[in-house]
Design a protein around this motif. Sequence first.
Motif, PDB file in Angstrom:
ATOM      1  N   ASN A  56      26.559 -16.978  39.242  1.00 24.04           N
ATOM      2  CA  ASN A  56      27.491 -17.885  38.169  1.00 24.04           C
ATOM      3  C   ASN A  56      26.959 -19.170  37.844  1.00 24.04           C
ATOM      4  O   ASN A  56      27.312 -20.113  38.617  1.00 24.04           O
ATOM      5  CB  ASN A  56      28.683 -17.518  38.665  1.00 24.04           C
ATOM      6  CG  ASN A  56      29.768 -18.109  37.577  1.00 24.04           C
ATOM      7  OD1 ASN A  56      29.491 -18.402  36.459  1.00 24.04           O
ATOM      8  ND2 ASN A  56      30.907 -18.551  37.872  1.00 24.04           N
ATOM      9  N   SER A  69      33.540 -18.376  34.181  1.00 25.83           N
ATOM     10  CA  SER A  69      34.169 -17.341  35.132  1.00 25.83           C
ATOM     11  C   SER A  69      33.940 -15.991  34.421  1.00 25.83           C
ATOM     12  O   SER A  69      33.930 -15.827  33.294  1.00 25.83           O
ATOM     13  CB  SER A  69      35.709 -17.485  35.054  1.00 25.83           C
ATOM     14  OG  SER A  69      36.013 -18.529  35.831  1.00 25.83           O
ATOM     15  N   THR A 108      33.483 -11.447  35.042  1.00 26.04           N
ATOM     16  CA  THR A 108      33.699 -10.377  35.850  1.00 26.04           C
ATOM     17  C   THR A 108      32.834  -9.190  35.808  1.00 26.04           C
ATOM     18  O   THR A 108      32.356  -8.861  34.513  1.00 26.04           O
ATOM     19  CB  THR A 108      35.240  -9.745  35.452  1.00 26.04           C
ATOM     20  OG1 THR A 108      36.061 -10.746  35.614  1.00 26.04           O
ATOM     21  CG2 THR A 108      35.533  -8.367  36.292  1.00 26.04           C
ATOM     22  N   SER A 112      28.315 -18.640  43.084  1.00 21.38           N
ATOM     23  CA  SER A 112      28.979 -19.353  42.047  1.00 21.38           C
ATOM     24  C   SER A 112      28.918 -20.881  42.283  1.00 21.38           C
ATOM     25  O   SER A 112      29.344 -21.363  43.146  1.00 21.38           O
ATOM     26  CB  SER A 112      30.453 -18.849  42.014  1.00 21.38           C
ATOM     27  OG  SER A 112      31.308 -19.209  40.849  1.00 21.38           O
ATOM     28  N   ASP A 122      34.911 -22.617  38.929  1.00 19.31           N
ATOM     29  CA  ASP A 122      34.254 -21.418  38.310  1.00 19.31           C
ATOM     30  C   ASP A 122      34.544 -20.299  39.289  1.00 19.31           C
ATOM     31  O   ASP A 122      34.737 -20.286  40.516  1.00 19.31           O
ATOM     32  CB  ASP A 122      32.931 -21.447  37.856  1.00 19.31           C
ATOM     33  CG  ASP A 122      32.639 -22.767  36.854  1.00 19.31           C
ATOM     34  OD1 ASP A 122      33.422 -23.060  36.299  1.00 19.31           O
ATOM     35  OD2 ASP A 122      31.405 -23.105  36.833  1.00 19.31           O
ATOM     36  N   LYS A 123      34.364 -19.075  38.639  1.00 17.21           N
ATOM     37  CA  LYS A 123      34.675 -17.899  39.521  1.00 17.21           C
ATOM     38  C   LYS A 123      33.766 -16.628  39.016  1.00 17.21           C
ATOM     39  O   LYS A 123      33.604 -16.319  37.608  1.00 17.21           O
ATOM     40  CB  LYS A 123      36.275 -17.466  39.297  1.00 17.21           C
ATOM     41  CG  LYS A 123      36.560 -16.352  40.046  1.00 17.21           C
ATOM     42  CD  LYS A 123      38.166 -16.040  40.162  1.00 17.21           C
ATOM     43  CE  LYS A 123      38.774 -14.917  41.044  1.00 17.21           C
ATOM     44  NZ  LYS A 123      40.123 -14.768  40.985  1.00 17.21           N
ATOM     45  N   THR A 180      33.708 -12.527  39.696  1.00 12.39           N
ATOM     46  CA  THR A 180      34.495 -11.544  40.403  1.00 12.39           C
ATOM     47  C   THR A 180      33.518 -10.241  40.194  1.00 12.39           C
ATOM     48  O   THR A 180      33.127  -9.788  39.200  1.00 12.39           O
ATOM     49  CB  THR A 180      35.780 -11.364  39.476  1.00 12.39           C
ATOM     50  OG1 THR A 180      36.556 -12.465  39.513  1.00 12.39           O
ATOM     51  CG2 THR A 180      36.480 -10.170  40.058  1.00 12.39           C
ATOM     52  N   GLY A 237      31.716 -22.680  43.802  1.00 10.25           N
ATOM     53  CA  GLY A 237      32.890 -21.972  43.040  1.00 10.25           C
ATOM     54  C   GLY A 237      33.391 -20.830  43.842  1.00 10.25           C
ATOM     55  O   GLY A 237      33.029 -20.537  44.890  1.00 10.25           O
ATOM     56  N   ASP A 238      34.216 -20.075  43.204  1.00  9.85           N
ATOM     57  CA  ASP A 238      34.886 -19.060  43.951  1.00  9.85           C
ATOM     58  C   ASP A 238      34.107 -17.870  43.666  1.00  9.85           C
ATOM     59  O   ASP A 238      33.448 -17.435  42.600  1.00  9.85           O
ATOM     60  CB  ASP A 238      36.286 -18.692  43.410  1.00  9.85           C
ATOM     61  CG  ASP A 238      37.299 -20.125  43.799  1.00  9.85           C
ATOM     62  OD1 ASP A 238      36.905 -20.460  45.062  1.00  9.85           O
ATOM     63  OD2 ASP A 238      38.002 -20.280  43.011  1.00  9.85           O
ATOM     64  N   THR A 239      34.146 -16.816  44.674  1.00 11.39           N
ATOM     65  CA  THR A 239      33.838 -15.392  44.436  1.00 11.39           C
ATOM     66  C   THR A 239      34.514 -14.406  44.877  1.00 11.39           C
ATOM     67  O   THR A 239      35.224 -14.707  46.015  1.00 11.39           O
ATOM     68  CB  THR A 239      32.278 -15.351  45.181  1.00 11.39           C
ATOM     69  OG1 THR A 239      31.161 -16.125  44.600  1.00 11.39           O
ATOM     70  CG2 THR A 239      31.684 -13.766  45.042  1.00 11.39           C
ATOM     71  N   GLU A 240      35.022 -13.437  44.021  1.00 12.41           N
ATOM     72  CA  GLU A 240      36.062 -12.355  44.664  1.00 12.41           C
ATOM     73  C   GLU A 240      35.541 -11.207  44.382  1.00 12.41           C
ATOM     74  O   GLU A 240      34.812 -10.688  43.272  1.00 12.41           O
ATOM     75  CB  GLU A 240      37.281 -12.628  43.634  1.00 12.41           C
ATOM     76  CG  GLU A 240      38.342 -11.526  43.844  1.00 12.41           C
ATOM     77  CD  GLU A 240      39.500 -11.765  43.027  1.00 12.41           C
ATOM     78  OE1 GLU A 240      40.006 -10.917  42.534  1.00 12.41           O
ATOM     79  OE2 GLU A 240      39.910 -12.915  42.670  1.00 12.41           O
TER      80      GLU A 240
END
Length: 208
Positions: A156, A160, A162, A178, A183-184, A186, A203-206
């Motif tokens: 990423n 953000s 998905t 990320s 930023d994210k 998913t 950044g975030d990763t889910e």
Amino acid sequence: TGSLKLGGNVTYSALNDPDKATLLGTLDLNGGTRSFTVNNSVAPGAADVDLDVAAMIVGGAGFGVTKAGAGVMKLSVSNAFDGPVATSDGSGTLVLSHPNALGSPTAGRTIGIANTVTLALDGSSGSIIFPALYTNLFLNGAGDSLVGPVRGALANWSGSHTVPNKVTLTGNSVYLASLHAGDKLTLSGNIDGTQDLTVNGDGDTELS
């Protein structure tokens, strides 16, 4: 500009170094899956993107796009091709920078990201849409080493995003990235494979 029907494959030559090439208008795959061989610009001041496909890619049932060469190719507009997206080992980076860059599959297709290749998500024009009929996203390895120290097979770059599709880890240990705080990335589909999965970046990763 205008419409270009391909009678074969496309090559960006490193002789264009340090300038990028840009395709505009409409690009018709014209009855076949086409390879885009994008060689890497290496001269000082070389553009980050070597080939900017700012033309809408269209094509008949089952005809898609294969990225080859160590350079960076960007899909920067909405596309309408129907077939799979494929890469080969060491074939650089493919940047998606339009929400509908991945086209309009009408049946089950796949996205294959090979070893040392990066699929980069650029949210500058909005979150990237992964059509449901891409039934599998194959990821292999740590991504393109030319991207920099923070990299991944799926990265990423901004915004953000998905990925609702099934993800299959293949070959080598797989990295996700990320890059920027706030930023994210998913991954909401099933993840299959026995490979190690490493997440990096600010950044975030889910995984949901």
